[in-house]
Design a protein around this motif. Structure first.
Motif, PDB file in Angstrom:
ATOM      1  N   LEU A 248       1.434 -20.635  21.463  1.00  0.00           N
ATOM      2  CA  LEU A 248       2.485 -21.640  21.493  1.00  0.00           C
ATOM      3  C   LEU A 248       3.402 -21.593  20.272  1.00  0.00           C
ATOM      4  CD1 LEU A 248       0.424 -24.648  22.895  1.00  0.00           C
ATOM      5  CD2 LEU A 248       2.183 -23.350  24.089  1.00  0.00           C
ATOM      6  N   THR A 249       2.889 -21.139  19.157  1.00  0.00           N
ATOM      7  CA  THR A 249       3.694 -21.129  17.931  1.00  0.00           C
ATOM      8  C   THR A 249       4.414 -19.808  17.719  1.00  0.00           C
ATOM      9  OG1 THR A 249       1.747 -20.429  16.658  1.00  0.00           O
ATOM     10  CG2 THR A 249       2.193 -22.804  16.810  1.00  0.00           C
ATOM     11  N   GLY A 250       4.316 -18.871  18.665  1.00  0.00           N
ATOM     12  CA  GLY A 250       4.906 -17.552  18.487  1.00  0.00           C
ATOM     13  C   GLY A 250       6.324 -17.459  19.018  1.00  0.00           C
ATOM     14  N   ASN A 251       6.842 -16.237  18.988  1.00  0.00           N
ATOM     15  CA  ASN A 251       8.161 -15.932  19.522  1.00  0.00           C
ATOM     16  C   ASN A 251       8.020 -14.961  20.685  1.00  0.00           C
ATOM     17  OD1 ASN A 251       9.505 -17.470  17.532  1.00  0.00           O
ATOM     18  ND2 ASN A 251       9.412 -15.740  16.096  1.00  0.00           N
ATOM     19  N   CYS A 252       9.005 -14.979  21.543  1.00  0.00           N
ATOM     20  CA  CYS A 252       8.995 -14.070  22.691  1.00  0.00           C
ATOM     21  C   CYS A 252       8.958 -12.633  22.204  1.00  0.00           C
ATOM     22  CB  CYS A 252      10.231 -14.307  23.560  1.00  0.00           C
ATOM     23  SG  CYS A 252      10.376 -13.149  24.946  1.00  0.00           S
ATOM     24  N   ARG A 253       8.100 -11.828  22.787  1.00  0.00           N
ATOM     25  CA  ARG A 253       7.947 -10.438  22.359  1.00  0.00           C
ATOM     26  C   ARG A 253       9.127  -9.568  22.773  1.00  0.00           C
ATOM     27  NH1 ARG A 253       4.204  -7.584  26.602  1.00  0.00           N
ATOM     28  NH2 ARG A 253       4.474  -8.882  28.453  1.00  0.00           N
ATOM     29  N   PHE A 254      10.032 -10.112  23.586  1.00  0.00           N
ATOM     30  CA  PHE A 254      11.182  -9.339  24.035  1.00  0.00           C
ATOM     31  C   PHE A 254      12.483  -9.778  23.352  1.00  0.00           C
ATOM     32  CE2 PHE A 254       8.091  -9.217  27.491  1.00  0.00           C
ATOM     33  CZ  PHE A 254       7.973  -7.854  27.698  1.00  0.00           C
ATOM     34  N   CYS A 255      12.716 -11.093  23.275  1.00  0.00           N
ATOM     35  CA  CYS A 255      13.999 -11.574  22.743  1.00  0.00           C
ATOM     36  C   CYS A 255      13.863 -12.364  21.451  1.00  0.00           C
ATOM     37  CB  CYS A 255      14.715 -12.423  23.792  1.00  0.00           C
ATOM     38  SG  CYS A 255      13.936 -14.037  24.098  1.00  0.00           S
ATOM     39  N   SER A 256      12.620 -12.575  20.990  1.00  0.00           N
ATOM     40  CA  SER A 256      12.315 -13.316  19.761  1.00  0.00           C
ATOM     41  C   SER A 256      12.647 -14.803  19.848  1.00  0.00           C
ATOM     42  CB  SER A 256      13.052 -12.703  18.551  1.00  0.00           C
ATOM     43  OG  SER A 256      12.639 -11.369  18.352  1.00  0.00           O
ATOM     44  N   PHE A 257      12.924 -15.300  21.021  1.00  0.00           N
ATOM     45  CA  PHE A 257      13.175 -16.722  21.221  1.00  0.00           C
ATOM     46  C   PHE A 257      11.880 -17.483  20.985  1.00  0.00           C
ATOM     47  CE2 PHE A 257      14.580 -20.456  23.724  1.00  0.00           C
ATOM     48  CZ  PHE A 257      15.919 -20.531  23.334  1.00  0.00           C
ATOM     49  N   GLY A 258      11.949 -18.639  20.358  1.00  0.00           N
ATOM     50  CA  GLY A 258      10.755 -19.428  20.096  1.00  0.00           C
ATOM     51  C   GLY A 258      10.076 -19.874  21.388  1.00  0.00           C
ATOM     52  N   LEU A 259       8.751 -19.807  21.397  1.00  0.00           N
ATOM     53  CA  LEU A 259       8.004 -20.141  22.606  1.00  0.00           C
ATOM     54  C   LEU A 259       7.617 -21.616  22.686  1.00  0.00           C
ATOM     55  CD1 LEU A 259       5.717 -16.988  22.936  1.00  0.00           C
ATOM     56  CD2 LEU A 259       7.757 -17.568  24.274  1.00  0.00           C
ATOM     57  N   VAL A 260       8.023 -22.408  21.707  1.00  0.00           N
ATOM     58  CA  VAL A 260       7.799 -23.844  21.798  1.00  0.00           C
ATOM     59  C   VAL A 260       8.613 -24.362  22.985  1.00  0.00           C
ATOM     60  CG1 VAL A 260       8.105 -26.068  20.679  1.00  0.00           C
ATOM     61  CG2 VAL A 260       7.372 -24.096  19.338  1.00  0.00           C
ATOM     62  N   GLY A 261       7.938 -25.002  23.924  1.00  0.00           N
ATOM     63  CA  GLY A 261       8.623 -25.480  25.119  1.00  0.00           C
ATOM     64  C   GLY A 261       8.638 -24.477  26.252  1.00  0.00           C
ATOM     65  N   ALA A 262       8.045 -23.308  26.040  1.00  0.00           N
ATOM     66  CA  ALA A 262       7.977 -22.315  27.117  1.00  0.00           C
ATOM     67  C   ALA A 262       7.082 -22.819  28.239  1.00  0.00           C
ATOM     68  CB  ALA A 262       7.452 -20.993  26.574  1.00  0.00           C
ATOM     69  N   VAL A 263       7.315 -22.311  29.446  1.00  0.00           N
ATOM     70  CA  VAL A 263       6.550 -22.729  30.618  1.00  0.00           C
ATOM     71  C   VAL A 263       5.201 -22.006  30.638  1.00  0.00           C
ATOM     72  CG1 VAL A 263       6.499 -22.796  33.141  1.00  0.00           C
ATOM     73  CG2 VAL A 263       8.665 -23.153  31.921  1.00  0.00           C
ATOM     74  N   THR A 264       4.128 -22.778  30.824  1.00  0.00           N
ATOM     75  CA  THR A 264       2.789 -22.193  30.915  1.00  0.00           C
ATOM     76  C   THR A 264       2.516 -21.738  32.345  1.00  0.00           C
ATOM     77  OG1 THR A 264       1.949 -23.611  29.144  1.00  0.00           O
ATOM     78  CG2 THR A 264       0.320 -22.608  30.608  1.00  0.00           C
ATOM     79  N   ARG A 265       2.045 -20.501  32.474  1.00  0.00           N
ATOM     80  CA  ARG A 265       1.639 -19.974  33.773  1.00  0.00           C
ATOM     81  C   ARG A 265       0.143 -19.699  33.739  1.00  0.00           C
ATOM     82  NH1 ARG A 265       5.658 -21.579  36.913  1.00  0.00           N
ATOM     83  NH2 ARG A 265       7.613 -20.433  36.628  1.00  0.00           N
ATOM     84  N   VAL A 266      -0.554 -20.067  34.828  1.00  0.00           N
ATOM     85  CA  VAL A 266      -2.001 -19.925  34.885  1.00  0.00           C
ATOM     86  C   VAL A 266      -2.368 -18.969  36.016  1.00  0.00           C
ATOM     87  CG1 VAL A 266      -4.188 -21.126  35.182  1.00  0.00           C
ATOM     88  CG2 VAL A 266      -2.293 -22.271  34.002  1.00  0.00           C
ATOM     89  N   ALA A 267      -3.181 -17.963  35.694  1.00  0.00           N
ATOM     90  CA  ALA A 267      -3.720 -17.057  36.715  1.00  0.00           C
ATOM     91  C   ALA A 267      -5.145 -17.486  37.009  1.00  0.00           C
ATOM     92  CB  ALA A 267      -3.674 -15.620  36.232  1.00  0.00           C
ATOM     93  N   ALA A 268      -5.388 -17.900  38.238  1.00  0.00           N
ATOM     94  CA  ALA A 268      -6.694 -18.467  38.588  1.00  0.00           C
ATOM     95  C   ALA A 268      -7.746 -17.410  38.872  1.00  0.00           C
ATOM     96  CB  ALA A 268      -6.548 -19.382  39.793  1.00  0.00           C
ATOM     97  N   ALA A 269      -7.328 -16.216  39.252  1.00  0.00           N
ATOM     98  CA  ALA A 269      -8.292 -15.173  39.636  1.00  0.00           C
ATOM     99  C   ALA A 269      -9.097 -14.711  38.435  1.00  0.00           C
ATOM    100  CB  ALA A 269      -7.564 -13.979  40.247  1.00  0.00           C
ATOM    101  N   THR A 270     -10.272 -14.153  38.698  1.00  0.00           N
ATOM    102  CA  THR A 270     -11.069 -13.519  37.667  1.00  0.00           C
ATOM    103  C   THR A 270     -11.026 -12.026  37.877  1.00  0.00           C
ATOM    104  OG1 THR A 270     -13.144 -13.529  38.914  1.00  0.00           O
ATOM    105  CG2 THR A 270     -12.619 -15.503  37.641  1.00  0.00           C
ATOM    106  N   ARG A 271     -11.421 -11.256  36.874  1.00  0.00           N
ATOM    107  CA  ARG A 271     -11.424  -9.801  36.987  1.00  0.00           C
ATOM    108  C   ARG A 271     -12.572  -9.289  37.822  1.00  0.00           C
ATOM    109  NH1 ARG A 271      -8.426  -6.609  33.954  1.00  0.00           N
ATOM    110  NH2 ARG A 271      -9.986  -4.950  34.038  1.00  0.00           N
ATOM    111  N   LYS A 272     -13.604 -10.107  38.019  1.00  0.00           N
ATOM    112  CA  LYS A 272     -14.854  -9.581  38.570  1.00  0.00           C
ATOM    113  C   LYS A 272     -14.890  -9.524  40.087  1.00  0.00           C
ATOM    114  CE  LYS A 272     -17.705 -10.926  34.625  1.00  0.00           C
ATOM    115  NZ  LYS A 272     -18.877 -11.705  34.202  1.00  0.00           N
ATOM    116  N   VAL A 273     -14.270 -10.466  40.768  1.00  0.00           N
ATOM    117  CA  VAL A 273     -14.485 -10.581  42.203  1.00  0.00           C
ATOM    118  C   VAL A 273     -13.166 -10.744  42.923  1.00  0.00           C
ATOM    119  CG1 VAL A 273     -15.584 -11.915  44.042  1.00  0.00           C
ATOM    120  CG2 VAL A 273     -16.725 -11.676  41.833  1.00  0.00           C
ATOM    121  N   GLN A 274     -13.014 -10.036  44.046  1.00  0.00           N
ATOM    122  CA  GLN A 274     -11.939 -10.256  44.977  1.00  0.00           C
ATOM    123  C   GLN A 274     -12.553 -10.779  46.267  1.00  0.00           C
ATOM    124  OE1 GLN A 274      -9.669  -6.269  43.770  1.00  0.00           O
ATOM    125  NE2 GLN A 274      -8.722  -7.298  45.454  1.00  0.00           N
ATOM    126  N   SER A 275     -12.078 -11.909  46.725  1.00  0.00           N
ATOM    127  CA  SER A 275     -12.642 -12.487  47.949  1.00  0.00           C
ATOM    128  C   SER A 275     -11.540 -12.891  48.910  1.00  0.00           C
ATOM    129  CB  SER A 275     -13.499 -13.710  47.581  1.00  0.00           C
ATOM    130  OG  SER A 275     -12.730 -14.686  46.931  1.00  0.00           O
TER     131      SER A 275
END
Length: 275
Positions: A248-275
């Motif tokens: 949250l306290t970092g900068n974008c790795r592409f444009c260096s824009f501050g990530l404060v206020g960036a949208v959080t995305r959640v990936a629900a899947a796990t690496r172990k199982v596909q069902s």
């Protein structure tokens, strides 16, 4: 979107010797003609096998065998006549003269990890459920002025799937594939596909390595590749909007824009199982 219920594993033997084996998308046609997913009786020509002899298709949660031939199909010692059908078990077999055909519903292999959780957005809106890339790959088809995406097992008979889509005037131009723990984007040559951007950069190669949090763009379509089970931050810079690790306290790795206020995305899947 397809799942494993749309696919079957089919092995063909003749005289006790295996002559073919593969994973096919339903419905599956078997016969002598070139149009069949599974060709038998064509080399050498055996006209006791019909051009389209039998079809295996999905029947609810099960499978059904339909005879289309002049000479019939043998199932458990009984002859199925033209136009008739019979339900198949989860693993079952039938005979077409000298050919023995074993059919099994395709199953997930939990030992194969999920590489990406792919979110497809059209005009900024999520389209359907996420695609899990690992045991399954994501095919990108062009049809008219639009696009369509379909998930198929990596082990599936790719040429048959593409041939069937060409009949419907759909043409595969790219595939997102997980292989040996890494992600790959395979495409047709530039003159045979639309412009494809990866992290805002146009690609010229027909094969590139993909990484977690890469973003693929095809006109108004955006494919976001999330590492399974991890949070990510989407840059709030309107000209960027690329994905970053959850810091949250970092900068974008592409444009260096501050990530404060960036949208959080959640990936629900796990690496172990596909069902």
């Amino acid at each position: 979107m397809s799942d494993m219920d749309d696919f079957v594993d089919v092995t063909v033997s003749r005289g006790g010797r295996q002559v073919s084996a593969g994973c096919y998308k339903l419905p599956v046609s078997v016969g002598r003609g070139e149009h069949n997913a599974i060709r038998i009786g064509h080399d050498p020509q055996d006209k006791t096998v019909s051009r389209t002899h039998a079809i295996i298709q999905r029947d609810g949660t099960g499978l059904r065998l339909i005879d289309k031939s002049a000479n019939g199909t043998i199932y458990r010692g009984a002859r199925i006549k033209q136009g008739n059908s019979i339900g198949l078990g989860t693993t079952d077999h039938f005979e077409i003269f000298e050919f023995s055909v074993t059919v099994s519903k395709a199953k997930h292999d939990p030992s194969i990890p999920v590489i990406f959780e792919a979110h497809v957005l059209v005009d900024g809106y999520m389209k359907g459920k996420p695609f899990l890339i690992g045991e399954m790959m994501l095919l990108c088809f062009r049809r008219g002025k639009g696009y369509r995406f379909e998930q198929v097992p990596v082990r599936a008979d790719f040429e048959t799937i593409c041939s069937n889509h060409r009949i419907d005037d759909e043409h595969a131009f790219a595939a997102i594939v997980g292989h040996r723990g890494a992600g790959h984007l395979f495409t047709q040559t530039a003159q045979n596909r639309p412009v494809i951007l990866v992290n805002k950069q146009p690609i010229g190669e027909t094969s590139i390595i993909l990484h977690p949090r890469d973003v693929i763009e095809i006109q108004n379509i955006r494919i976001e590749l999330y590492p399974p089970g991890e949070n990510s931050l989407k840059c709030s810079n309107p000209s960027c909007q690329l994905l970053n690790p959850y810091v949250l306290t970092g900068n974008c790795r592409f444009c260096s824009f501050g990530l404060v206020g960036a949208v959080t995305r959640v990936a629900a899947a796990t690496r172990k199982v596909q069902s």
